[in-house]
Design an enzyme around this catalytic site. Structure first.
Site, short mmCIF file in Angstrom:
data_model
loop_
_atom_site.label_atom_id
_atom_site.label_comp_id
_atom_site.label_asym_id
_atom_site.label_seq_id
_atom_site.Cartn_x
_atom_site.Cartn_y
_atom_site.Cartn_z
N LYS A 13 0.83 -1.21 0.00
CA LYS A 13 0.00 0.00 0.00
C LYS A 13 0.86 1.26 0.00
O LYS A 13 0.68 2.16 -0.82
CB LYS A 13 -0.94 0.01 1.22
CG LYS A 13 -1.86 -1.21 1.32
CD LYS A 13 -2.79 -1.15 2.53
CE LYS A 13 -2.07 -1.16 3.87
NZ LYS A 13 -1.31 -2.39 4.17
N ARG A 88 -9.92 0.07 8.79
CA ARG A 88 -9.48 -1.29 9.10
C ARG A 88 -10.49 -2.04 9.94
O ARG A 88 -10.29 -3.22 10.22
CB ARG A 88 -8.15 -1.25 9.86
CG ARG A 88 -6.92 -1.13 8.96
CD ARG A 88 -5.67 -1.01 9.84
NE ARG A 88 -4.52 -1.59 9.21
CZ ARG A 88 -3.40 -0.92 8.89
NH1 ARG A 88 -3.27 0.35 9.16
NH2 ARG A 88 -2.41 -1.54 8.33
N ARG A 126 11.76 -5.04 5.47
CA ARG A 126 11.40 -3.65 5.13
C ARG A 126 12.28 -2.64 5.86
O ARG A 126 12.57 -2.79 7.04
CB ARG A 126 9.93 -3.38 5.47
CG ARG A 126 9.53 -1.93 5.28
CD ARG A 126 8.05 -1.75 5.14
NE ARG A 126 7.33 -2.04 6.38
CZ ARG A 126 5.98 -1.97 6.46
NH1 ARG A 126 5.25 -1.65 5.42
NH2 ARG A 126 5.39 -2.25 7.61
N ARG A 159 11.28 -0.54 11.31
CA ARG A 159 10.23 -0.25 12.29
C ARG A 159 10.23 -1.31 13.39
O ARG A 159 10.43 -2.48 13.12
CB ARG A 159 8.86 -0.24 11.60
CG ARG A 159 8.54 1.09 10.94
CD ARG A 159 7.35 1.02 10.02
NE ARG A 159 6.18 0.32 10.56
CZ ARG A 159 5.04 0.15 9.89
NH1 ARG A 159 4.93 0.62 8.66
NH2 ARG A 159 4.03 -0.49 10.42
N ARG A 170 0.34 -8.99 13.76
CA ARG A 170 -0.31 -8.01 12.89
C ARG A 170 -1.10 -8.70 11.78
O ARG A 170 -2.20 -8.26 11.43
CB ARG A 170 0.73 -7.05 12.29
CG ARG A 170 1.19 -6.03 13.33
CD ARG A 170 2.45 -5.31 12.90
NE ARG A 170 2.29 -4.60 11.66
CZ ARG A 170 3.29 -4.36 10.80
NH1 ARG A 170 4.50 -4.80 11.06
NH2 ARG A 170 3.06 -3.68 9.70
#
Ligand code: ADP
Ligand code: ADP
Ligand code: ZN
Length: 213
Positions: A13, A88, A126, A159, A170
């Site tokens: 996204k 969400r 990431r 992160r 998650r």
């Protein structure tokens, strides 16, 4: 134009949001990024959000809805938006529908489909630019210079919630809470699904086609 990007954590996204918004002549906003901005400024909301985000669970609806509605209702965003990571939950979807009903509602929901194994590979590799928040990946889209953002030379970091143990939570929370919201939009005629397991450019092309078609 009002567009929602949906998809599990790591589906791409954030990678696609800015260029899609640029093409549409609107701004993109990520609810996760709004929370991280509050954390950097050490606001009360930022401290509250951190206690949830570090565990990989959702921030409560009340504060999340209020924060995103403030962004949407800011006159500088009156041309529309690309929403990344909101809504969400059912409550968030209902709040958004009610808020923009008089403006014609949501034009398009693009759902990015990616398998769970691939999500884990993407999230655990990431890296994010501290300065402009552009996402990179150690293997799949590495920066030209190690540890440095191609766009702004900012420092890249991992992160806290992209560590392996939090990533699993998650994805579970997404399956429980957000998958039903995808189904809610699927039942209306505005949702389009794209294959997120293609090269970044090809996913972008598929998304543009889904939005204009
Ligand atoms: P989201 O915002 O949905 O959580 P991101 O856009 O941050 O996802 O992407 C998650 C990770 O996957 C990042 O490291 C990014 O560089 C990488 N990524 C994004 N799109 C692709 C793709 N099409 N192929 C391979 N890796 C990708
Ligand atoms: P992702 O890579 O999972 O798409 P985000 O940056 O969008 O990550 O979100 C990071 C975290 O911020 C989430 O795990 C959650 O704790 C919080 N968050 C972001 N958006 C929402 C939302 N719409 N509702 C509740 N919590 C949210
Ligand atoms: Zn940068």
């Amino acid at each position: 134009m009002r567009v929602i990007l949906m998809g599990p954590p790591g589906s791409g996204k954030g990678t696609q949001a800015t260029s899609i918004a640029d093409d549409l002549g609107v701004d993109a906003v990520s609810s996760g990024e709004l929370f991280r901005d509050h954390q950097r400024r050490d606001t009360e909301l930022g401290r509250l959000a951190r206690s949830y985000m570090d565990q990989g669970v959702y921030v409560p609806d009340g504060v999340t809805i209020k924060m995103v509605m403030e962004w949407i209702n800011d006159p500088v965003h009156s041309a529309g938006f690309v929403l990344d990571g909101f809504p969400r939950t059912h409550a968030q979807a209902e709040a958004l529908d009610a808020e923009i009903k008089s403006l014609g509602g949501v034009d398009r929901v693009v759902f990015i489909k990616v398998s769970e194994d691939e999500l884990i590979r993407r999230l655990t590799g990431r890296l994010i630019c501290r300065n402009c928040q552009t996402p990179y990946h150690l293997l799949f889209s590495p920066p030209a210079t190690k540890g440095m953002c191609d766009k702004c030379e900012g420092e890249l970091y991992q992160r806290d919630d992209d560590k392996a143990d939090v990533v699993t939570t998650r994805i579970q929370i997404y399956n429980q809470e957000t998958e039903p919201v995808v189904d809610y939009y699927r039942r209306s005629s505005i949702l389009r699904e794209v294959d997120g397991e293609q090269a970044v450019e090809d996913v972008g092309k598929a998304m543009n086609a889904a939005i204009s078609g």
